[in-house]
Scaffold this motif. Structure first.
Motif, short mmCIF file in Angstrom:
data_model
loop_
_atom_site.label_atom_id
_atom_site.label_comp_id
_atom_site.label_asym_id
_atom_site.label_seq_id
_atom_site.Cartn_x
_atom_site.Cartn_y
_atom_site.Cartn_z
N MET A 1 -9.86 5.80 -23.24
CA MET A 1 -8.84 5.02 -23.89
C MET A 1 -8.33 5.73 -25.15
N GLN A 2 -9.25 6.32 -25.88
CA GLN A 2 -8.86 7.03 -27.10
C GLN A 2 -7.90 8.16 -26.79
N GLU A 3 -8.14 8.86 -25.68
CA GLU A 3 -7.27 9.97 -25.30
C GLU A 3 -5.86 9.47 -24.99
N ALA A 4 -5.76 8.34 -24.31
CA ALA A 4 -4.44 7.76 -24.00
C ALA A 4 -3.70 7.41 -25.28
N ARG A 5 -4.39 6.83 -26.24
CA ARG A 5 -3.77 6.47 -27.51
C ARG A 5 -3.32 7.73 -28.26
N GLU A 6 -4.16 8.77 -28.26
CA GLU A 6 -3.80 10.01 -28.94
C GLU A 6 -2.57 10.66 -28.31
N LEU A 7 -2.49 10.65 -26.99
CA LEU A 7 -1.33 11.22 -26.31
C LEU A 7 -0.07 10.42 -26.63
N GLY A 53 2.62 -1.98 -24.31
CA GLY A 53 2.01 -3.23 -23.85
C GLY A 53 0.72 -2.99 -23.08
N CYS A 54 0.72 -2.00 -22.20
CA CYS A 54 -0.49 -1.69 -21.44
C CYS A 54 -1.58 -1.12 -22.35
N LEU A 55 -1.20 -0.25 -23.28
CA LEU A 55 -2.20 0.29 -24.22
C LEU A 55 -2.82 -0.83 -25.05
N HIS A 56 -1.99 -1.73 -25.51
CA HIS A 56 -2.50 -2.84 -26.32
C HIS A 56 -3.45 -3.71 -25.50
N ALA A 57 -3.09 -3.98 -24.25
CA ALA A 57 -3.96 -4.78 -23.39
C ALA A 57 -5.30 -4.08 -23.18
N LEU A 58 -5.26 -2.79 -22.93
CA LEU A 58 -6.51 -2.05 -22.71
C LEU A 58 -7.37 -1.99 -23.97
N GLU A 59 -6.73 -1.84 -25.11
CA GLU A 59 -7.47 -1.80 -26.37
C GLU A 59 -8.06 -3.16 -26.72
N SER A 60 -7.50 -4.21 -26.16
CA SER A 60 -8.01 -5.57 -26.40
C SER A 60 -9.00 -5.98 -25.32
N ASP A 61 -9.50 -4.99 -24.57
CA ASP A 61 -10.45 -5.22 -23.48
C ASP A 61 -9.88 -6.09 -22.37
N ASN A 62 -8.59 -6.06 -22.23
CA ASN A 62 -7.93 -6.71 -21.10
C ASN A 62 -7.44 -5.60 -20.18
N ALA A 63 -7.17 -5.96 -18.98
CA ALA A 63 -6.64 -4.97 -18.04
C ALA A 63 -5.15 -5.22 -17.85
N CYS A 64 -4.44 -4.15 -17.60
CA CYS A 64 -3.04 -4.31 -17.20
C CYS A 64 -3.05 -4.90 -15.80
N THR A 65 -2.26 -5.91 -15.58
CA THR A 65 -2.21 -6.52 -14.25
C THR A 65 -1.45 -5.61 -13.30
N ALA A 66 -1.55 -5.91 -12.04
CA ALA A 66 -0.82 -5.13 -11.03
C ALA A 66 0.68 -5.24 -11.29
N ASP A 67 1.13 -6.41 -11.73
CA ASP A 67 2.55 -6.59 -12.06
C ASP A 67 2.95 -5.74 -13.25
N ASP A 68 2.07 -5.66 -14.25
CA ASP A 68 2.34 -4.81 -15.43
C ASP A 68 2.48 -3.35 -15.02
N LEU A 69 1.58 -2.90 -14.16
CA LEU A 69 1.62 -1.51 -13.72
C LEU A 69 2.85 -1.24 -12.85
N ALA A 70 3.21 -2.21 -12.02
CA ALA A 70 4.41 -2.05 -11.20
C ALA A 70 5.65 -1.99 -12.09
N ASP A 71 5.68 -2.84 -13.12
CA ASP A 71 6.80 -2.83 -14.08
C ASP A 71 6.86 -1.49 -14.83
N LEU A 72 5.70 -0.97 -15.17
CA LEU A 72 5.62 0.33 -15.83
C LEU A 72 6.21 1.42 -14.94
N ASP A 73 5.87 1.39 -13.65
CA ASP A 73 6.41 2.37 -12.71
C ASP A 73 7.92 2.27 -12.60
N VAL A 74 8.43 1.04 -12.53
CA VAL A 74 9.88 0.84 -12.42
C VAL A 74 10.58 1.37 -13.67
#
Length: 104
Positions: A1-7, A53-74
């Motif tokens: 997670m730290q690497e994703a935030r740094e990037l 939004g996905c980074l924030h969710a992951l940092e809050s110990d939540n997972a990005c939902t499948a809908d969030d990831l699909a929205d990210l791809d779009v």
């Protein structure tokens, strides 16, 4: 997670230079290039928001939902398409010399 935030932060660090270049194009560029620059800036802003939004969710110990990831791809695909369109419009516009190559 730290690497994703740094990037993500490394990309954001270059944002000031990009914003300055965007402002130059948006103010001084030919109308077709300005429109394409605004479109790519808008699409990249939407993608940036989705990534944040996905980074924030992951940092809050939540997972990005499948809908969030699909929205990210779009939004990623939309921003990439807008970027390619900008490059195409800028290339066609800037290669027009009015004599050997007329504007479209």
């Amino acid at each position: 997670m730290q690497e994703a935030r740094e990037l993500f932060e490394a990309v954001r660090a270059d944002e000031a230079d990009l914003e300055h270049l965007y402002a130059q194009v948006a103010v001084e560029g030919p109308p077709t290039v300005r429109r394409a620059a605004v479109d790519v800036n808008s699409a990249l802003g939407e993608f940036d928001g989705a990534v944040m939004g996905c980074l924030h969710a992951l940092e809050s110990d939540n997972a990005c939902t499948a809908d969030d990831l699909a929205d990210l791809d779009v939004k990623r695909d939309k921003s990439y398409a807008a970027y390619l369109d900008f490059l195409d419009v800028a290339s066609r516009t800037l290669s027009t010399d009015g004599i050997t190559r007329k504007s479209e």
